[in-house]
Design a protein around this motif. Structure first.
Motif, mmCIF file in Angstrom:
data_model
loop_
_atom_site.group_PDB
_atom_site.id
_atom_site.type_symbol
_atom_site.label_atom_id
_atom_site.label_comp_id
_atom_site.label_asym_id
_atom_site.label_seq_id
_atom_site.Cartn_x
_atom_site.Cartn_y
_atom_site.Cartn_z
ATOM 1 N N THR A 1 0.831 -1.202 0.000
ATOM 2 C CA THR A 1 0.000 0.000 0.000
ATOM 3 C C THR A 1 0.866 1.253 0.000
ATOM 4 O O THR A 1 0.607 2.199 -0.744
ATOM 5 C CB THR A 1 -0.959 -0.003 1.207
ATOM 6 O OG1 THR A 1 -1.779 -1.166 1.125
ATOM 7 C CG2 THR A 1 -1.821 1.234 1.233
ATOM 8 N N TYR A 2 1.901 1.255 0.826
ATOM 9 C CA TYR A 2 2.813 2.406 0.861
ATOM 10 C C TYR A 2 3.470 2.610 -0.507
ATOM 11 O O TYR A 2 3.541 3.734 -1.015
ATOM 12 C CB TYR A 2 3.870 2.191 1.949
ATOM 13 C CG TYR A 2 4.885 3.297 2.040
ATOM 14 C CD1 TYR A 2 4.569 4.520 2.623
ATOM 15 C CD2 TYR A 2 6.176 3.121 1.543
ATOM 16 C CE1 TYR A 2 5.504 5.544 2.708
ATOM 17 C CE2 TYR A 2 7.113 4.135 1.630
ATOM 18 C CZ TYR A 2 6.770 5.336 2.205
ATOM 19 O OH TYR A 2 7.696 6.344 2.284
ATOM 20 N N THR B 1 0.895 4.038 -2.950
ATOM 21 C CA THR B 1 0.561 5.444 -2.728
ATOM 22 C C THR B 1 1.729 6.357 -3.110
ATOM 23 O O THR B 1 1.499 7.472 -3.582
ATOM 24 C CB THR B 1 0.107 5.709 -1.276
ATOM 25 O OG1 THR B 1 1.103 5.253 -0.373
ATOM 26 C CG2 THR B 1 -1.214 5.027 -0.983
ATOM 27 N N ASP C 1 1.419 9.283 -5.789
ATOM 28 C CA ASP C 1 1.839 10.659 -5.507
ATOM 29 C C ASP C 1 2.751 11.195 -6.606
ATOM 30 O O ASP C 1 2.649 12.356 -7.001
ATOM 31 C CB ASP C 1 2.564 10.742 -4.168
ATOM 32 C CG ASP C 1 1.624 10.602 -2.977
ATOM 33 O OD1 ASP C 1 0.395 10.709 -3.158
ATOM 34 O OD2 ASP C 1 2.130 10.376 -1.862
ATOM 35 N N ASP D 1 -7.521 5.842 -6.367
ATOM 36 C CA ASP D 1 -7.693 6.649 -5.159
ATOM 37 C C ASP D 1 -8.724 6.026 -4.225
ATOM 38 O O ASP D 1 -8.494 5.940 -3.014
ATOM 39 C CB ASP D 1 -8.113 8.071 -5.539
ATOM 40 C CG ASP D 1 -8.216 8.980 -4.332
ATOM 41 O OD1 ASP D 1 -7.237 9.065 -3.561
ATOM 42 O OD2 ASP D 1 -9.280 9.603 -4.156
ATOM 43 N N TYR E 1 -6.959 2.597 -2.784
ATOM 44 C CA TYR E 1 -5.790 2.718 -1.900
ATOM 45 C C TYR E 1 -5.934 3.825 -0.850
ATOM 46 O O TYR E 1 -5.500 3.656 0.285
ATOM 47 C CB TYR E 1 -4.517 2.942 -2.705
ATOM 48 C CG TYR E 1 -4.001 1.673 -3.318
ATOM 49 C CD1 TYR E 1 -3.372 0.709 -2.533
ATOM 50 C CD2 TYR E 1 -4.146 1.410 -4.668
ATOM 51 C CE1 TYR E 1 -2.901 -0.473 -3.072
ATOM 52 C CE2 TYR E 1 -3.674 0.228 -5.224
ATOM 53 C CZ TYR E 1 -3.058 -0.706 -4.425
ATOM 54 O OH TYR E 1 -2.587 -1.880 -4.971
ATOM 55 N N ASN E 2 -6.486 4.958 -1.225
ATOM 56 C CA ASN E 2 -6.537 6.079 -0.282
ATOM 57 C C ASN E 2 -7.831 6.115 0.536
ATOM 58 O O ASN E 2 -7.813 6.486 1.698
ATOM 59 C CB ASN E 2 -6.337 7.404 -1.007
ATOM 60 C CG ASN E 2 -4.967 7.499 -1.633
ATOM 61 O OD1 ASN E 2 -4.003 6.944 -1.122
ATOM 62 N ND2 ASN E 2 -4.871 8.189 -2.756
#
Length: 121
Positions: free
Chosen positions: A5-6, A9, A13, A28, A31-32
């Motif tokens: 996940t990191y 993201t 970004d 988005d 994941y967010n």
């Protein structure tokens, strides 16, 4: 990188603007916003597999750009180097305080600290 996940993201970004609007939206949400594939599918009126396909294509597209450019890899390396610089500056300040009390060393460590902060932003 730390976890999936990191990593995703970070990719988003850096490279999210390269995706289609639909890819950005689904990525988005997944994941967010932490929506499930089923929730996104229900809200979008398509199948769960359709949502998954869009997200997987988005992941692949961003990973391909990262593989070619290495921007995230270099960014993370730079962050590590900046942290090392900041640690060294703190050691210099302590040494100066304990042994030298030289105002010029204080000026230089302040300048280095400002430059490192500017790079981190």
């Amino acid at each position: 990188m730390k976890n999936q996940t990191y990593r995703m993201t970070m990719l988003f970004d850096f490279y999210g603007e390269l995706l289609t609007e639909r890819q950005r939206e689904f990525f988005d949400l997944y994941y967010n916003e932490d929506l499930s594939l089923s929730e996104i599918a229900e809200n979008s009126g398509i199948s769960r597999q359709g949502v998954r396909d869009v997200i997987v294509r988005a992941e692949g597209a961003m990973q391909e750009v990262e593989d070619k450019t290495g921007l995230i890899r270099r960014f993370l390396q730079m962050q590590d180097h900046i942290s090392a610089i900041q640690e060294s500056v703190e050691e210099l300040r302590k040494l100066n305080y304990r042994q030298y009390e030289d105002p010029r060393i204080d000026e230089l460590t302040d300048a280095i600290t400002r430059a490192a902060r500017a790079l981190k932003e």
